[in-house]
Design a protein around this motif. Structure first.
Motif, PDB file in Angstrom:
ATOM      1  N   PHE A   1      46.982  39.102  44.477  1.00 61.92           N
ATOM      2  CA  PHE A   1      45.983  39.083  43.418  1.00 61.92           C
ATOM      3  C   PHE A   1      44.761  38.253  43.784  1.00 61.92           C
ATOM      4  O   PHE A   1      44.801  37.419  44.677  1.00 61.92           O
ATOM      5  N   SER A   2      43.674  38.543  43.076  1.00 58.55           N
ATOM      6  CA  SER A   2      42.441  37.760  43.172  1.00 58.55           C
ATOM      7  C   SER A   2      42.049  37.369  41.758  1.00 58.55           C
ATOM      8  O   SER A   2      42.551  37.938  40.784  1.00 58.55           O
ATOM      9  N   GLY A   3      41.166  36.396  41.636  1.00 54.86           N
ATOM     10  CA  GLY A   3      40.782  35.911  40.314  1.00 54.86           C
ATOM     11  C   GLY A   3      39.289  35.748  40.172  1.00 54.86           C
ATOM     12  O   GLY A   3      38.595  35.378  41.121  1.00 54.86           O
ATOM     13  N   ALA A   4      38.788  36.034  38.974  1.00 51.84           N
ATOM     14  CA  ALA A   4      37.377  35.863  38.644  1.00 51.84           C
ATOM     15  C   ALA A   4      37.267  35.571  37.146  1.00 51.84           C
ATOM     16  O   ALA A   4      38.163  35.909  36.374  1.00 51.84           O
ATOM     17  N   ILE A   5      36.170  34.953  36.753  1.00 54.44           N
ATOM     18  CA  ILE A   5      35.902  34.724  35.339  1.00 54.44           C
ATOM     19  C   ILE A   5      35.082  35.900  34.831  1.00 54.44           C
ATOM     20  O   ILE A   5      34.047  36.234  35.394  1.00 54.44           O
TER      21      ILE A   5
END
Length: 75
Positions: A46-50
């Protein structure tokens, strides 16, 4: 067990993610709905961003490797 790459996060997303206690982070990762499997699964790669003030994790289902996402609402 497969070797997975470290998650890619934007800087604000990493700060938000790291502010969550480790035991809660693990619970969030293992409680993701997969639309293909039609049940709860674990998110991998997974990757994460706001997005819109919320933390969005995007990755793959641990079982079918289909696309899944988890939204962690902002405070």
């Amino acid at each position: 067990m497969a070797i997975e790459s470290l998650p890619t996060f934007t800087k604000p997303a990493r700060q938000r993610w790291e502010s969550i206690p480790a035991d809660i982070r693990q619970r969030l990762l293992s409680n993701v709905w997969c639309g293909q499997c039609r049940h709860e699964t674990t998110i991998t790669n997974f990757s994460g961003a706001i997005k819109g003030g919320d933390l969005l994790l995007v990755g793959k289902c641990a079982e079918c490797h289909g696309d899944v996402a988890r939204v962690i609402e902002g405070s």
